[in-house]
Design a protein around this motif. Structure first.
Motif, short mmCIF file in Angstrom:
data_model
loop_
_atom_site.label_atom_id
_atom_site.label_comp_id
_atom_site.label_asym_id
_atom_site.label_seq_id
_atom_site.Cartn_x
_atom_site.Cartn_y
_atom_site.Cartn_z
N TRP A 1 6.92 -3.80 1.79
CA TRP A 1 5.48 -3.84 1.95
C TRP A 1 4.83 -3.77 0.58
O TRP A 1 5.21 -2.93 -0.27
N TYR A 2 3.82 -4.66 0.36
CA TYR A 2 3.04 -4.67 -0.86
C TYR A 2 1.57 -4.58 -0.50
O TYR A 2 1.15 -4.99 0.58
N ARG A 3 0.79 -4.11 -1.44
CA ARG A 3 -0.64 -4.24 -1.35
C ARG A 3 -1.13 -5.07 -2.53
O ARG A 3 -0.54 -5.01 -3.62
N ASP B 1 -4.54 -5.97 -4.71
CA ASP B 1 -5.92 -5.67 -5.05
C ASP B 1 -6.33 -6.58 -6.19
O ASP B 1 -5.50 -6.98 -7.01
N TYR C 1 1.16 6.43 2.99
CA TYR C 1 1.82 5.45 3.87
C TYR C 1 3.20 5.97 4.28
O TYR C 1 3.89 6.59 3.49
N GLN D 1 -7.64 2.63 0.29
CA GLN D 1 -6.60 1.83 0.92
C GLN D 1 -7.12 0.48 1.41
O GLN D 1 -6.36 -0.30 1.99
N SER E 1 -7.54 -3.11 1.13
CA SER E 1 -6.68 -4.00 0.38
C SER E 1 -6.16 -5.09 1.31
O SER E 1 -6.44 -5.10 2.51
N TYR F 1 -2.58 -6.42 2.65
CA TYR F 1 -1.21 -5.94 2.76
C TYR F 1 -0.28 -7.09 3.14
O TYR F 1 -0.53 -7.81 4.09
#
Lengths: 111, 113
Positions: free
Chosen positions: B34-36, B38, B64, B85, B87, B89
């Protein structure tokens, strides 16, 4: 701390121009460097480079890695408007379980 | 073959609410992550898994949780949502136990008010 730096952060060119995108890195236990293209949604894989000096090529895109100087370049020749995207560089380290991404280069190709 | 799927596509939460972002892949890939993303910060790794029953933290794990009970699914739980948070995802998977050549899902845009 691992670091991946891309330059320029944004670039505007005209169709037909050639562009060079840069990626430099400082990571422990380097394993590979990867390039991704991100248009409106998810990144899509372009190239993976593991050895210095060996060019990877796909159509008008090519990329090369220099492990001594710790950088890679992505070249796009005869750019088209469809090349407009964010180009992301990522470095895989250790036993391959983590990627560290750079900020990306926003490329805009105008007709 | 659907590849990597994520649900929902969009979500708005109030501060303090919890929710789970779903991720599934049908390629029998061992590695999932999992990445976010921004603005101006590229993709940052939140959590990853090298196989069912094995998870580990990435660069930005605070707030998370993840679990990997099957090869196919890798849900991301937000315990108590915060505006920081907000963002986009992305979930990704790759064959073998390595992070290279990852296939990304379409993303979930989350807004926390």
């Amino acid at each position: 701390e691992d670091k991946v730096v891309q330059s320029p952060l944004s670039l505007v060119v005209h169709e037909g121009d050639t562009v060079t995108l840069n990626c430099s890195y400082e990571v422990t236990n380097f394993r590979s460097l990867l390039w991704y293209k991100q248009e409106k949604k998810a990144p899509t894989f372009l190239f993976m480079l593991t050895s210095s000096g060996i060019e990877k090529k796909s159509g008008r895109l090519s990329s090369i890695l220099d492990k001594k100087e710790l950088f890679s370049i992505l070249n796009i020749t005869a750019t088209q408007t469809g090349d407009s995207a964010i180009y992301l560089c990522a470095v895989e380290r250790g036993f391959g379980s983590r990627l560290t991404f750079g900020e990306g280069t926003q490329l805009t190709v105008n007709p | 073959n659907a590849g990597v799927t994520q649900t929902p596509k969009f979500q708005v939460l109030k501060t303090g609410q919890s929710m789970t972002l779903q991720c599934a892949q049908d390629m029998n890939h061992e590695y999932m992550s999992w990445y976010r993303q921004d603005p101006g910060m590229g993709l940052r790794l939140i959590h990853y898994s090298v196989g069912a029953g094995i998870t580990d933290q990435g660069e930005v794990p605070n707030g998370y949780n993840v679990s990997r009970s099957t090869t196919e699914d890798f849900p991301l739980r937000l315990l108590s949502a915060a505006p920081s948070q907000t963002s986009v995802y992305f979930c990704a998977s790759s064959p073998g136990q390595g992070a290279r050549e990852q296939y990304f899902g379409p993303g979930t845009r989350l807004t926390v008010t």
